[in-house]
Scaffold this active site. Structure first.
Site, short mmCIF file in Angstrom:
data_model
loop_
_atom_site.label_atom_id
_atom_site.label_comp_id
_atom_site.label_asym_id
_atom_site.label_seq_id
_atom_site.Cartn_x
_atom_site.Cartn_y
_atom_site.Cartn_z
N CYS A 279 0.96 -1.31 -0.14
CA CYS A 279 0.02 0.09 0.16
C CYS A 279 0.86 1.22 -0.12
O CYS A 279 0.68 1.98 -0.92
CB CYS A 279 -0.89 -0.05 1.14
SG CYS A 279 -1.98 -1.42 1.07
C1 UGA Z 1 -1.43 0.55 5.53
C2 UGA Z 1 -2.28 1.40 6.56
O1 UGA Z 1 -1.77 1.55 7.74
C3 UGA Z 1 -3.71 1.21 6.53
O2 UGA Z 1 -4.56 2.18 7.31
C4 UGA Z 1 -4.29 1.21 5.04
O3 UGA Z 1 -5.50 1.04 5.16
C5 UGA Z 1 -3.63 0.12 4.24
O4 UGA Z 1 -2.07 0.53 4.25
C6 UGA Z 1 -4.03 -0.04 2.93
O5 UGA Z 1 -3.85 1.06 2.33
O6 UGA Z 1 -4.58 -0.95 2.36
P1 UGA Z 1 -0.51 -1.74 6.00
O7 UGA Z 1 0.20 -1.92 4.47
O8 UGA Z 1 -1.19 -3.19 6.20
O9 UGA Z 1 -1.53 -0.90 6.16
O10 UGA Z 1 0.87 -1.75 6.80
P2 UGA Z 1 1.35 -0.86 8.05
O11 UGA Z 1 1.03 -1.69 9.31
O12 UGA Z 1 0.73 0.41 8.13
O13 UGA Z 1 2.61 -0.92 7.68
C7 UGA Z 1 3.12 -0.23 6.53
C8 UGA Z 1 4.79 0.19 6.79
O14 UGA Z 1 4.84 1.01 8.05
C9 UGA Z 1 5.46 -1.07 7.14
O15 UGA Z 1 6.66 -0.99 6.22
C10 UGA Z 1 5.97 -0.89 8.73
O16 UGA Z 1 7.28 -1.43 8.72
C11 UGA Z 1 5.75 0.38 8.82
N1 UGA Z 1 5.20 0.91 10.45
C12 UGA Z 1 4.18 0.31 10.62
C13 UGA Z 1 5.91 1.49 11.10
O17 UGA Z 1 6.90 2.11 10.69
N2 UGA Z 1 5.55 1.62 12.29
C14 UGA Z 1 4.29 1.11 12.82
O18 UGA Z 1 3.79 1.29 14.02
C15 UGA Z 1 3.51 0.31 11.92
#
Ligand code: UGA
Length: 445
Positions: A279
């Protein structure tokens, strides 16, 4: 309410199953008969925590799957379009959305009752009004706003937590071409009580989705850039810097009883080796391309992507600081998934790092609790092995590169304790206390 969901991928299937669980009559539609068969047997074609149990509970009771789009649309009041929007490196590809709009429009030509068509896939602003609506009108021979409504309803699901996010949403956003469309969407979501609902137009709903993801990606790249500056200056640790920033009561509010709340948002304000997944990279790139097309360059988001593209390489730079020659060096690469809790390796920073290590002649012992098999499809050769557990991965290595924040990696210090020649640990997620291992290096240290 009778709902058809077209596309049974991650978004479509989770939405369909959860809407059925909430009491709606849902028909999931897919062109792949094997997937439809699997779903009807209660077997989800994708893994998502909690999905199988909910699917088994609802299939045959208010939930069914079919390849027959025509009857699904004829027999429902609302259709959600949840098909993929692949990214070609420059723009999102709308071919599946267009094909489904055309098929739904053809059915609407023969349908006497009012029907609402809603785009659930992530699409750039204007897609629903300027691409989907005209296709529906042309294929149906009817006018939007009279015989049918058109809307856009983004999802905010995190991979690995999608069921929980859908069942307990923090907000529900939808946009429609008119009040009647929004009224039908409001009815669909009336089964979710006590949730903030924002009803708007289609373009705004589309923009909210991109803005939400772009903000989180920006927070990450911002933290990474600060971390990189800390490294360049020396004597400053980004972990402490960010702790000090998080303590601002606007980021972590203090309650009346003196307790502090630490919102999940602050976890995006931590330095690391870069963001990935299906995403953030795709959505930010799509918005940058969209801005460029409309002569409104997205300068901040451009920089967000550039910082993120360079971030994995910084792990290799830190390694070279201690080992200028990587040829023959034995490295433990910990974490292959883009984040913990998933086997998804799409845009994972681990993959370019593994590739760079192999290109430089290093010997890589890789480990991930669940993503090794996925990674083995893109990483191969006689200098990489996928180890079955953490302690075996650490065996006899010169350096450890920690790439994904898996909880079990907290055991690294105890596994290395007492070794005569402990490896250098480079912490790409800053999850280990820096004095917990004899030789520690980290992003932003
Ligand atoms: C992300 C968004 O968080 C969701 O709200 C959205 O609906 C989704 O994309 C989408 O567009 O479908 P996701 O891709 O599952 O969700 O992942 P996240 O858990 O947000 O992680 C994304 C990136 O951010 C990862 O590379 C992770 O390492 C990083 N991250 C995640 C952080 O740096 N800190 C965190 O607390 C969580």
């Amino acid at each position: 309410m009778k709902i058809s969901v077209v596309g049974t991928g991650y978004v479509g299937l989770v939405s369909g199953v959860c809407l059925a669980e909430k009491g709606h009559q849902v028909t999931c539609v897919d062109i792949d008969p094997a997937k439809v068969e699997q779903i009807n047997q209660g077997i989800p074609p994708i893994y998502e925590a909690g999905l199988e149990a909910l699917l088994r509970k609802n299939i045959g009771h208010g939930l069914q799957a079919t390849t027959d789009l025509r009857s699904a649309v004829m027999e429902s009041e609302l259709s959600l379009i949840a098909v993929g929007t692949p990214f070609d490196g420059q723009h999102i590809d709308l071919k599946y959305i267009k094909a489904v709009a055309e098929q739904i429009g053809t059915v609407l030509r023969q349908k006497d009752h009012y029907h609402v068509v809603v785009v659930k896939s992530t699409v750039v602003p204007g897609t629903t009004d300027d691409v989907v609506l005209p296709i529906l009108e042309a294929a149906s021979g009817k006018k939007a706003g009279e015989s049918f409504g058109v809307g856009m309803n983004p999802e905010f699901l995190k991979e690995g937590e999608a069921i929980a996010d859908f069942m307990n949403p923090d907000r529900i956003v939808y946009g429609g071409i008119d009040a009647k469309t929004n009224g039908v969407l409001q009815e669909m979501y009336s089964v979710f009580s006590d949730v903030d609902q924002l009803a708007t137009n289609c373009k705004t709903a589309e923009m909210i989705k991109y803005t939400a993801n772009s903000l989180l990606a920006t927070m990450i790249s911002f933290s990474n850039e600060i971390g990189n500056l800390c490294t360049a200056v020396g004597g400053i640790d980004v972990v402490e810097v960010m702790q000090g920033v998080h303590l601002d009561k606007r980021l972590s509010p203090i309650l009346a009883d003196g307790r502090r709340i630490t919102p999940a948002f602050t976890t995006y304000l931590e330095a690391g080796c870069g963001f990935g997944g299906s995403c953030f990279p795709k959505d930010v790139k799509a918005l940058v391309a969209y801005g460029a097309q409309r002569s409104s360059p997205m300068q901040i988001l451009d920089a967000v992507l550039q910082v993120n593209a360079d971030q994995p390489e910084r792990m290799v730079t830190l390694l070279k600081k201690h080992f200028p020659e990587l040829s023959g060096l034995k490295i433990a690469l910990l974490g292959l998934a883009f984040k913990p809790g998933t086997d998804d390796i799409r845009e994972s920073p681990s993959i370019p790092v593994a590739q760079a290590l192999l290109d430089a002649g290093a010997v890589v012992q890789a480990f991930d609790p669940i993503a090794s098999q996925e990674a083995s499809h893109v990483l191969s050769g006689d200098r990489i092995t996928f180890c079955p557990d953490l302690s075996q991965t650490l065996n006899g290595v010169d350096a450890v590169l920690l790439m994904t924040r898996w909880a079990e990696f907290a055991e690294i210090p105890s596994l290395l304790a007492g070794l005569e020649q402990p490896p250098l640990v480079i912490d790409g997620r800053r999850m280990l206390p820096k004095h917990s291992v004899p030789r520690y290096e980290g992003i932003g240290l």
